[in-house]
Scaffold this active site. Structure first.
Site, PDB file in Angstrom:
ATOM      1  N   HIS A  43      32.356 -65.030  27.940  1.00 17.28           N
ATOM      2  CA  HIS A  43      33.806 -64.801  28.008  1.00 17.28           C
ATOM      3  C   HIS A  43      34.590 -65.787  27.147  1.00 17.28           C
ATOM      4  O   HIS A  43      34.121 -66.892  26.878  1.00 17.28           O
ATOM      5  CB  HIS A  43      34.320 -64.809  29.455  1.00 17.28           C
ATOM      6  CG  HIS A  43      34.341 -66.139  30.144  1.00 17.28           C
ATOM      7  ND1 HIS A  43      33.881 -66.325  31.419  1.00 17.28           N
ATOM      8  CD2 HIS A  43      34.776 -67.351  29.748  1.00 17.28           C
ATOM      9  CE1 HIS A  43      34.041 -67.585  31.771  1.00 17.28           C
ATOM     10  NE2 HIS A  43      34.579 -68.233  30.782  1.00 17.28           N
TER      11      HIS A  43
ATOM     12  N   ASP B 229      28.665 -66.489  30.268  1.00 20.26           N
ATOM     13  CA  ASP B 229      28.556 -65.022  30.261  1.00 20.26           C
ATOM     14  C   ASP B 229      29.258 -64.402  29.053  1.00 20.26           C
ATOM     15  O   ASP B 229      29.474 -63.196  28.992  1.00 20.26           O
ATOM     16  CB  ASP B 229      29.098 -64.421  31.578  1.00 20.26           C
ATOM     17  CG  ASP B 229      30.589 -64.674  31.791  1.00 20.26           C
ATOM     18  OD1 ASP B 229      31.222 -65.295  30.906  1.00 20.26           O
ATOM     19  OD2 ASP B 229      31.128 -64.259  32.826  1.00 20.26           O
TER      20      ASP B 229
END
Ligand code: GLP
Length: 260
Positions: free
Chosen positions: A138, A136
């Protein structure tokens, strides 16, 4: 951001490890920022090889890890303490007292996080920070929406991250929901950043990190704000980049550039 597209995981691991070794060779008491996950395992293998075969010396090196799961003691096989011992520390000569990893079992998380930030400063700041990237987008456990100036703190993990990391646990319910993580602001203060990523599963996140807007929705995009960030990726992870020709062109022409 320097984008290095490599033929294989082995090649990207070796190139990234060389940057880390260069820092240690220039500054024997360098402060290293370390990451967990499967991505940096090859880089750590190469550092271990350099230590054993070429005498790369960690005896004065200080380390700070990015993050740790809340609730897992250091001897839990899925804790990041355990990961670091198994994948790096047991095979190099970094003194135990020089190793810092966020505590997953402290009684006071707020005080611990403040101490961790303070300790990084006392040691002179991080010279080179190793990073992976979540699917995602991160970095560390700075999930989408994390402030780009965030500091070390407790975070609630995104469902996506819990699902991604479930492969290391018996069942998804065993994955901790909270983690303690350096903030994006903490990471950006490191003097040099080195991010490694491989595989098609990372292609979207990698494209957004390098070519997307800087946004807290993809915390890795904050690397665009850093003056000395190096990204090492394989062909699969690079497959969604639109400026591919340009990155190849830069690598090809680099050796001929005037020396600064
Ligand atoms: C976790 C870690 C990150 C890491 C990410 C990707 O969420 N907190 O630091 O970058 O996983 O892991 P992997 O390299 O296994 O894909």
């Amino acid at each position: 951001m320097e984008v290095n597209i490599c033929k294989s995981y082995e090649e990207l691991s070796k190139k990234a490890a060389q940057l880390v070794a260069d820092v240690i060779n220039q500054k024997p008491n360098a402060v290293l920022g370390l990451a967990t996950g499967s991505s940096p395992v090859g880089l750590y293998k190469e550092l271990i090889r350099m230590h054993k075969e070429e005498g790369l010396d960690f005896s004065q090196v200080v380390t700070f890890n990015l993050d740790e799961y809340v609730g897992l003691p250091a001897d839990h096989p899925q804790s990041y303490h355990y990961f670091m011992e198994e994948n790096l520390f047991k095979d190099i000569n970094v003194p135990k007292e020089n190793i810092h990893i966020p505590s997953g079992t402290t009684k006071n998380y707020k005080a611990f996080c403040e101490w961790y930030e303070q300790r990084i400063k006392e040691c002179g700041g991080i010279d080179i920070q190793i990073l992976g990237i979540g699917s995602d987008g991160h970095i560390a456990f700075n999930e989408p929406g994390s402030s780009l100036s965030s500091r070390t703190r407790l975070k609630t993990l995104a469902r996506q991250t819990i699902e991604d990391n479930a492969r290391f646990f018996d069942k998804v319910e065993d994955v901790p929901i909270y983690a303690i993580t350096m903030g994006v602001g903490t990471i950006l203060e490191a003097r040099r950043l080195v991010l490694v990523a491989n595989g098609e599963k990372k292609a979207d996140a990698v494209a957004k990190m390098i070519e997307g807007p800087v946004t807290s929705m993809i915390t890795a995009s904050a690397l665009q704000l850093h003056p000395d960030a190096h990204v090492f990726i394989d062909e699969d992870a690079a497959s969604k980049l639109t400026m591919r020709d340009y990155y190849d062109w830069i690598q090809e022409k680099k050796p001929g550039a005037p020396v600064q």
